[in-house]
Design a protein around this motif. Structure first.
Motif, short mmCIF file in Angstrom:
data_model
loop_
_atom_site.label_atom_id
_atom_site.label_comp_id
_atom_site.label_asym_id
_atom_site.label_seq_id
_atom_site.Cartn_x
_atom_site.Cartn_y
_atom_site.Cartn_z
N ILE A 12 -28.37 -0.31 -14.30
CA ILE A 12 -27.29 -0.83 -15.14
C ILE A 12 -25.91 -0.56 -14.55
CG2 ILE A 12 -26.41 -0.94 -17.52
CD1 ILE A 12 -29.16 -2.05 -17.18
N GLY A 13 -25.82 -0.58 -13.22
CA GLY A 13 -24.48 -0.62 -12.62
C GLY A 13 -24.03 0.61 -11.90
N SER A 14 -23.71 1.68 -12.63
CA SER A 14 -23.15 2.86 -11.98
C SER A 14 -24.25 3.79 -11.50
CB SER A 14 -22.21 3.61 -12.93
OG SER A 14 -22.91 4.07 -14.07
N LEU A 15 -24.05 4.31 -10.30
CA LEU A 15 -24.98 5.26 -9.69
C LEU A 15 -24.19 6.48 -9.24
CD1 LEU A 15 -27.13 2.71 -7.66
CD2 LEU A 15 -27.91 4.07 -9.62
N PRO A 16 -24.87 7.62 -9.02
CA PRO A 16 -24.15 8.85 -8.67
C PRO A 16 -23.24 8.68 -7.45
CG PRO A 16 -26.45 9.35 -9.17
CD PRO A 16 -26.33 7.85 -9.14
N ARG A 17 -22.04 9.26 -7.56
CA ARG A 17 -21.06 9.22 -6.47
C ARG A 17 -21.09 10.55 -5.72
NH1 ARG A 17 -19.17 7.24 -11.16
NH2 ARG A 17 -18.22 5.16 -11.26
N PRO A 18 -20.88 10.55 -4.42
CA PRO A 18 -20.88 11.80 -3.66
C PRO A 18 -19.64 12.64 -3.98
CG PRO A 18 -20.25 9.98 -2.25
CD PRO A 18 -20.68 9.37 -3.56
N PRO A 19 -19.72 13.96 -3.78
CA PRO A 19 -18.59 14.85 -4.11
C PRO A 19 -17.28 14.45 -3.44
CG PRO A 19 -20.56 16.14 -3.64
CD PRO A 19 -20.89 14.71 -3.29
N GLU A 20 -17.35 14.02 -2.17
CA GLU A 20 -16.12 13.68 -1.47
C GLU A 20 -15.44 12.45 -2.08
OE1 GLU A 20 -19.68 12.25 1.05
OE2 GLU A 20 -19.12 13.99 -0.19
N LEU A 21 -16.22 11.53 -2.64
CA LEU A 21 -15.64 10.37 -3.30
C LEU A 21 -15.07 10.76 -4.66
CD1 LEU A 21 -14.98 7.40 -3.45
CD2 LEU A 21 -17.34 6.94 -4.16
N LEU A 22 -15.76 11.62 -5.39
CA LEU A 22 -15.24 12.10 -6.67
C LEU A 22 -13.90 12.80 -6.49
CD1 LEU A 22 -18.49 13.48 -8.35
CD2 LEU A 22 -17.20 11.45 -9.04
N ASP A 23 -13.77 13.55 -5.39
CA ASP A 23 -12.52 14.24 -5.10
C ASP A 23 -11.39 13.23 -4.90
OD1 ASP A 23 -10.95 16.65 -4.38
OD2 ASP A 23 -10.91 15.69 -2.41
N LEU A 24 -11.67 12.16 -4.16
CA LEU A 24 -10.64 11.14 -3.94
C LEU A 24 -10.31 10.38 -5.21
CD1 LEU A 24 -11.71 9.69 -0.46
CD2 LEU A 24 -9.84 11.27 -0.96
N LEU A 25 -11.31 10.11 -6.02
CA LEU A 25 -11.06 9.43 -7.30
C LEU A 25 -10.17 10.28 -8.20
CD1 LEU A 25 -14.60 7.92 -7.97
CD2 LEU A 25 -12.48 6.61 -7.76
N GLN A 26 -10.42 11.59 -8.21
CA GLN A 26 -9.58 12.47 -9.00
C GLN A 26 -8.13 12.43 -8.51
OE1 GLN A 26 -10.81 16.58 -9.15
NE2 GLN A 26 -8.95 17.25 -10.17
N LYS A 27 -7.95 12.45 -7.20
CA LYS A 27 -6.59 12.41 -6.65
C LYS A 27 -5.91 11.09 -7.00
CE LYS A 27 -7.47 15.61 -2.84
NZ LYS A 27 -7.64 15.79 -1.38
N ARG A 28 -6.65 10.01 -6.97
CA ARG A 28 -6.06 8.71 -7.35
C ARG A 28 -5.64 8.73 -8.82
NH1 ARG A 28 -9.32 3.46 -5.57
NH2 ARG A 28 -7.25 2.51 -5.73
N GLN A 29 -6.50 9.30 -9.67
CA GLN A 29 -6.16 9.39 -11.09
C GLN A 29 -4.91 10.23 -11.31
OE1 GLN A 29 -7.94 6.73 -12.35
NE2 GLN A 29 -7.95 8.00 -14.19
N ASP A 30 -4.73 11.25 -10.47
CA ASP A 30 -3.56 12.13 -10.60
C ASP A 30 -2.35 11.61 -9.82
OD1 ASP A 30 -5.12 13.79 -12.13
OD2 ASP A 30 -5.62 15.16 -10.48
N ASP A 31 -2.46 10.36 -9.32
CA ASP A 31 -1.37 9.72 -8.57
C ASP A 31 -0.97 10.50 -7.32
OD1 ASP A 31 -1.13 7.52 -10.32
OD2 ASP A 31 0.11 8.69 -11.69
N GLU A 32 -1.95 11.20 -6.74
CA GLU A 32 -1.69 11.88 -5.47
C GLU A 32 -1.85 10.89 -4.32
OE1 GLU A 32 -3.81 15.52 -4.83
OE2 GLU A 32 -3.81 16.03 -6.97
N ASP A 33 -1.10 11.13 -3.26
CA ASP A 33 -1.25 10.29 -2.07
C ASP A 33 -2.55 10.62 -1.36
OD1 ASP A 33 1.18 9.00 -2.43
OD2 ASP A 33 2.30 10.51 -1.29
N ILE A 34 -3.31 9.60 -1.00
CA ILE A 34 -4.53 9.80 -0.22
C ILE A 34 -4.48 8.87 0.98
CG2 ILE A 34 -5.94 10.54 -2.18
CD1 ILE A 34 -7.15 7.77 -2.29
N ASP A 35 -5.13 9.28 2.03
CA ASP A 35 -5.15 8.49 3.25
C ASP A 35 -5.97 7.22 3.04
OD1 ASP A 35 -4.66 8.55 6.34
OD2 ASP A 35 -6.77 8.00 6.06
#
Length: 383
Positions: A12-35
């Motif tokens: 049904i669509g969403s599947l587990p995300r790896p830790p390194e991607l979760l970290d980047l998603l959190q930074k995006r949510q917090d409006d942090e600059d990411i490469d």
């Protein structure tokens, strides 16, 4: 239309995300600059991995696992104009009766589910570039893995799940807000359809509406009237998409809560059947609703539709036994017309909100392996 010679499998669509991607998603949510290169490479690797694992598990119908999305609904902030800031909102009515449990259960490092994005200006679709990049990434992953699926799908939020989970500070009139979102999301639906993929509309609100704070104390007819309005808006948004290319997922909310205020499926099916779709996914493994296979006998699935019953629970780390999964499928098969194809699936996604995974990632994949085995057992019994 799905061939009715065996029970196929999907998710049904969403599947587990790896830790390194979760970290980047959190930074995006917090409006942090990411490469940007790091983001692209991490999403590419994660998408390729989930496509490969779906092929290894043996699923017939696969997708990209929603790897680049922060959630099944709030990803639209990257694709719709007018969304700015957030505001605390009431939890669902069933959780309000158990506030200590709710606070403990819904903590996540990536997003705060008690806060909802605010619509502060006109809603228009601005996400074509991002949507097409997501589709390109999925195609690249399919090519790299050399996977041979019977079908592929991409998910998109329904108009009414957007309006149900975003605070309106601009329109002031709910119907105007709803149909503005429908007009905007229509562009995304057509992008997916034009790419030749099956479009899955995620519309949990068609069933969760009964235990929202706004409707928990309303009579059933008011709940049904709201659902009819939501289906009307969805149909308007789908006007440019062939029905045979659309399946719809609805549920009572992918969270481990009491669910004692949930609406009854048999009451809501006639309203849902008005949707311009040909595939319907509904929970059947949820312990609150396992008895509701009977609803499909009382309210028959429309001719030409495929039913996608959820037969694996996504709220517990217990791996459903393949024989149990087969039993659930057999009950549903007995309740529907012999001409109605079945596609087995979990109840909902395994990562609908990034960082709030109730099921351990490796156990989620083991559950999908059990799903495939259970569908094979049910196929032998039924066909």
């Amino acid at each position: 239309m799905v061939a009715n010679d065996r029970i196929r499998t999907t998710h049904i669509g969403s599947l587990p995300r790896p830790p390194e991607l979760l970290d980047l998603l959190q930074k995006r949510q917090d409006d942090e600059d990411i490469d940007a290169d790091e983001w692209d490479e991490t999403v590419e690797d994660a998408t390729r991995d989930v496509v490969r694992r779906q092929a290894e598990v043996g699923l017939d119908v696969a997708n990209n696992g929603e790897q680049s999305r922060v959630s099944f609904n709030w990803y639209v902030a990257d694709r719709l104009s007018g969304i700015e800031g957030e505001r605390e909102q009431d939890l669902w009515a069933d959780l309000q009766e158990f506030p200590d449990y709710a606070e403990e259960t819904f903590e996540t490092d990536v997003i705060d589910l008690s806060m909802q994005p605010v619509v502060a200006g006109p809603v228009e679709y601005t996400g074509r570039e991002e949507a097409e990049a997501e589709l390109d990434g999925f195609r690249d992953a399919l090519s790299a893995v050399d996977a041979d699926f019977e079908d592929t799908f991409v998910t998109a939020a329904s108009p009414s799940v957007v309006t149900a989970t975003h605070v309106d500070d601009h329109y002031g009139d709910y119907e105007e807000f709803l149909f503005a979102v429908a007009d905007a999301m229509a562009e995304e639906y057509e992008i997916v359809a034009d790419a030749g993929l099956t479009l899955q509309i995620d519309a949990p609100e068609l069933l969760t509406i009964g235990h929202t704070a706004a409707y928990a104390d309303e009579p059933l007819e008011e709940v049904k009237a709201a659902t009819r309005l939501h289906v009307e808006a969805l149909n308007e948004a789908l006007s440019g998409v062939p029905e045979e290319q659309v399946r719809l997922h609805t549920c009572w909310g992918s969270y481990e809560g009491p669910h004692h205020l949930d609406t009854d499926l048999v009451e809501m099916l006639p309203e849902i059947y008005e949707a311009d779709i040909t595939g319907l996914s509904v929970e059947q493994a949820n312990p609150r609703h396992q008895h509701e296979y009977r609803a499909f006998a009382e309210q028959p699935v429309p001719d030409g539709w495929t039913l996608v019953p959820g037969v694996v629970d996504v709220k517990t780390n217990v791996v459903d036994h393949p024989e149990t999964i087969a039993d659930r499928l057999e009950r549903v098969a007995d309740a529907v017309d012999d001409a109605t194809p079945l596609v087995a699936a979990p109840d909902c996604g395994f990562g609908t909100q990034a960082g709030l995974g109730m099921v351990d990632p490796e156990i989620a994949w083991t559950k999908l392996e059990a799903l495939v085995e259970g569908a094979e057992i049910a196929t032998e019994r039924i066909y």
